[in-house]
Design an enzyme around this catalytic site. Structure first.
Site, PDB file in Angstrom:
ATOM      1  CD  GLU A  78      -1.598  -2.377   1.707  1.00  0.00           C
ATOM      2  OE1 GLU A  78      -2.384  -3.335   1.881  1.00  0.00           O
ATOM      3  OE2 GLU A  78      -0.485  -2.488   2.155  1.00  0.00           O
ATOM      4  CG  PHE A 140     -10.264  -8.475  11.196  1.00  0.00           C
ATOM      5  CD1 PHE A 140      -9.013  -8.887  11.812  1.00  0.00           C
ATOM      6  CD2 PHE A 140     -10.649  -8.778   9.947  1.00  0.00           C
ATOM      7  CE1 PHE A 140      -8.146  -9.648  10.948  1.00  0.00           C
ATOM      8  CE2 PHE A 140      -9.433  -9.472   9.069  1.00  0.00           C
ATOM      9  CZ  PHE A 140      -8.456  -9.792   9.616  1.00  0.00           C
ATOM     10  CE  LYS A 190     -17.386  -5.422   3.402  1.00  0.00           C
ATOM     11  NZ  LYS A 190     -16.844  -6.638   3.864  1.00  0.00           N
ATOM     12  CG  MET A 515      22.965  11.357   3.356  1.00  0.00           C
ATOM     13  SD  MET A 515      24.458  12.191   2.584  1.00  0.00           S
ATOM     14  CE  MET A 515      23.618  12.603   1.215  1.00  0.00           C
TER      15      MET A 515
END
Length: 643
Positions: A78, A140, A190, A515
């Site tokens: 994602e 969930f 939803k 770096m």
């Protein structure tokens, strides 16, 4: 229903939630909220979307079919979906769009949201959310994404009713691309996705108080013109806001009529061609000596779509100490945030400059133009004496590996002039900004404000998608990345292969976090704690049975269906670059074995004055003659900052 508060997160929950049988809006086509979201994106003109499906967003994905008008690019993480949307937006100027699920899917994309917010990239991020009845129950994959993104997004929505979806999408798209561009989050429950609604288009937006100022007002333009007339050492300090405003022509025109030099921030590279003699390059921590000196010695500093970032200013109190300041920015919150201007101008950069230029010309017609001969003599001497040059004896690798700066120069010299350049974050990013010849705007995509390692590959995929859509694929995309930065999102090679978004990838493989190692060398007593990656230790003469680099980037590329090559010598490097440029139907990865002790110069230590810029160790050309530092003193150590 409570009205939304512009630019603040708000809940779309009605004060008195209406049940399905109390639906009062009956005009339009009846459909589900998920269908309405897809239709809204189509009606907004969205042509490309990035994302990953998941449980809480499945109703939307169920409506994405072969007949859907936009192309969907399936990413593998994602965060990468967000960065791809960013790369697409910067390359095309359009709003980038990504769709992910709730919980971990949404939290994964937060880094990309914060990155887009820092760099003012227009993006709409649609996240799934659990049903309205489950919100607040620790269901969930539930996460309060509106609350999480509130500090790092331009605006956040929580949508609980299907009927609100077209309006919210219209507003989100508008907010993302207007004013100071930025990311807008649409958290879609939803309940809203599966509910029924009546679809109509276009939608009436409800954005009380959100009216970005585009044109300058009052006497600020004449005040600015007067300052130009009085200035003998002017500088145009141009930032990423000028790129977002597409103000390339206006910036070049302003420099032409005033004679002022142009210095740019990292995101503004390419706003005017490097071949333009007025362009002194990038200023700040790793900028050119001439550009940094111009700001430090200026009597007029014109900040154009810039925000006085610490990587530009160094010690803020000592930045451009003798300059009066004109600050042009569309975001009023930036005016005076770090430096109080003498003439504040709120407005769209291109619009303001379009109006300011005639005002300056009128003033010049009456008062004449200041003589900048001595100013340009000083700057040209600095430009000649202290160029970006990596041909000194100390730049030569001592282990037989390639010079990373030489590799970047070769990539630029052999590239198509229309190439879009993308980078990860680290030394390679600075070398690319210094050594690639930028001749066109919108040809440079990098993570500036947030400095997100792993940005490069997904952003390059987004840029390729944009090139295919807007430029018929005629703008090739080169990614210059480091081995550390690349490994953070290397799984997106699968997307590059399977979704037909071929990228040309140059990995400057020094087998370390370059770096961070440079800072350890300069400021942390050469203590290389946890910066060795052991992915590029093998050399040209290493026997095959002893080749133990993890990962082997060539094999990794081949495992993902890409072309993999490795270069140890300059001859191999040039041959690999030429081969990569000839392949346009597959992703090509070149593993360049470069020197781990190469450094980025010039450099201003974090927190130090820009006057202390070190061109090379022992050479600080802006320090007063006779001072300890000017006579070869070490760079000031700063143990409170990290790369």
């Amino acid at each position: 229903m409570a009205l939304p508060t512009p630019l603040q997160a708000f809940s779309g929950v009605p004060k008195a939630p209406a049940s399905a049988d109390k639906q009062t809006i009956i005009d339009g086509e009846k459909m589900t909220g998920a269908q309405a979201l897809v239709r809204s994106l189509e009606d907004l003109g969205v042509t490309d979307v990035f994302g990953i499906p998941g449980g809480a967003i499945l109703p939307v994905y169920h409506q994405i079919t072969e007949d859907t008008k936009f192309r969907f690019v399936l990413m593998r993480h994602e965060q990468a979906a967000g960065h791809a949307a960013e790369g697409y937006a910067v390359a095309t100027g359009n709003v980038g769009v990504c769709i992910v699920t709730s919980g971990p899917g949404a939290t994964n994309v937060v880094t990309a949201i914060a990155d887009a917010n820092m760099d003012s990239v227009p993006m709409v991020v649609i996240t799934g959310q659990v049903g309205v009845g489950a919100i607040g129950t620790d269901a969930f994959q539930e996460a309060d994404i509106v609350g999480i993104t509130y500090p790092v997004a331009k605006h956040s929505y929580l949508v609980t009713s299907a009927q609100d979806i077209p309006r919210v999408l219209s507003e989100a798209y508008y907010i993302a691309r207007t004013g100071r561009p930025g990311p807008v989050v649409v958290d879609l429950t939803k309940t809203a996705q599966v509910g029924t609604m009546y679809y109509s288009w276009p939608q009436r937006m409800i954005l009380p108080g959100y009216n970005p100022t585009l044109k300058a007002h009052g006497r600020v333009l004449s005040d600015a013109a007067k300052l130009f007339a009085q200035s003998y050492r002017p500088v145009l300090y141009v930032g990423g806001g000028a790129v977002r405003s597409d103000a390339s022509a206006e910036v070049a025109k302003l420099a032409e009529i005033t004679g002022a030099p142009i210095v740019t921030t990292l995101p503004a590279r390419g706003i005017v061609p490097d071949s333009n003699p007025k362009n002194l390059g990038m200023l700040g921590m790793h900028g050119t000596v001439a550009a940094t000196a111009a700001a430090q010695r200026a009597d007029l500093l014109v900040a154009i779509g810039a925000r006085f970032d610490d990587r530009v200013t160094g010690n803020l109190a000592s930045f451009a100490p003798g300059a009066r300041v004109i600050h042009i920015d569309i975001d009023p919150a930036e005016i005076g945030k770090n430096r109080q201007p003498d003439v504040p101008i709120v407005g769209d950069v291109a619009t303001v400059l379009h109006d300011l230029i005639p005002e300056i010309e009128r003033t010049q017609a009456i008062q004449g133009k200041p003589d900048l001969t001595f100013w340009w003599k000083t700057l040209n001497e600095l430009r000649t004496e202290y160029p970006i040059d990596y041909n000194q004896p100390e730049d030569k690798p001592t282990d037989g590996s390639l010079s990373p700066q030489w590799v970047v120069r070769q990539l630029s010299d052999h590239a198509d002039p229309s190439t879009i350049w993308v980078s990860g974050v680290g030394q390679h990013q600075m070398w690319a900004s210094q050594l690639v010849d930028f001749e066109k705007p919108h040809s440079w995509i990098s993570s500036g404000g947030l400095g997100t390692m792993g940005f490069g590959l997904p952003a390059a995929i987004g840029a390729v998608t944009g090139s295919q859509r807007e430029f018929d694929g005629k703008k090739p995309v080169w990614l210059i990345d480091g081995d550390g930065s690349f490994q953070m999102t290397s799984e997106e090679l699968a997307t590059a292969t399977l979704d037909g978004t071929p990228v040309k990838i140059a990995i400057l493989n020094n087998s370390v976090y370059g770096m961070v190692r440079q800072w350890q060398t300069l400021f942390y007593e050469h203590h290389y704690s946890q910066t060795s990656l052991l992915d590029g230790e093998a050399r040209e003469n290493t026997p095959a049975d002893e080749f133990v680099d993890v990962p082997d980037f060539v094999k990794l590329a081949e495992a993902y269906g890409c072309v993999g090559m490795r270069a140890f010598t300059e001859e191999e490097a040039i041959a690999a670059i030429e081969k990569a440029n000839s392949i346009n139907d597959r992703t090509v990865l070149i593993d360049f074995r470069v020197w781990k002790d190469a450094m980025v110069w010039p450099m201003v230590a974090a927190g130090a004055s820009n006057d202390a810029v070190t061109y090379r160790p022992g050479t600080q050309p802006l320090m007063p003659q006779g001072s300890d530092q000017a006579n070869g003193g070490a760079m000031p150590a700063n143990t409170s900052d990290h790369a």
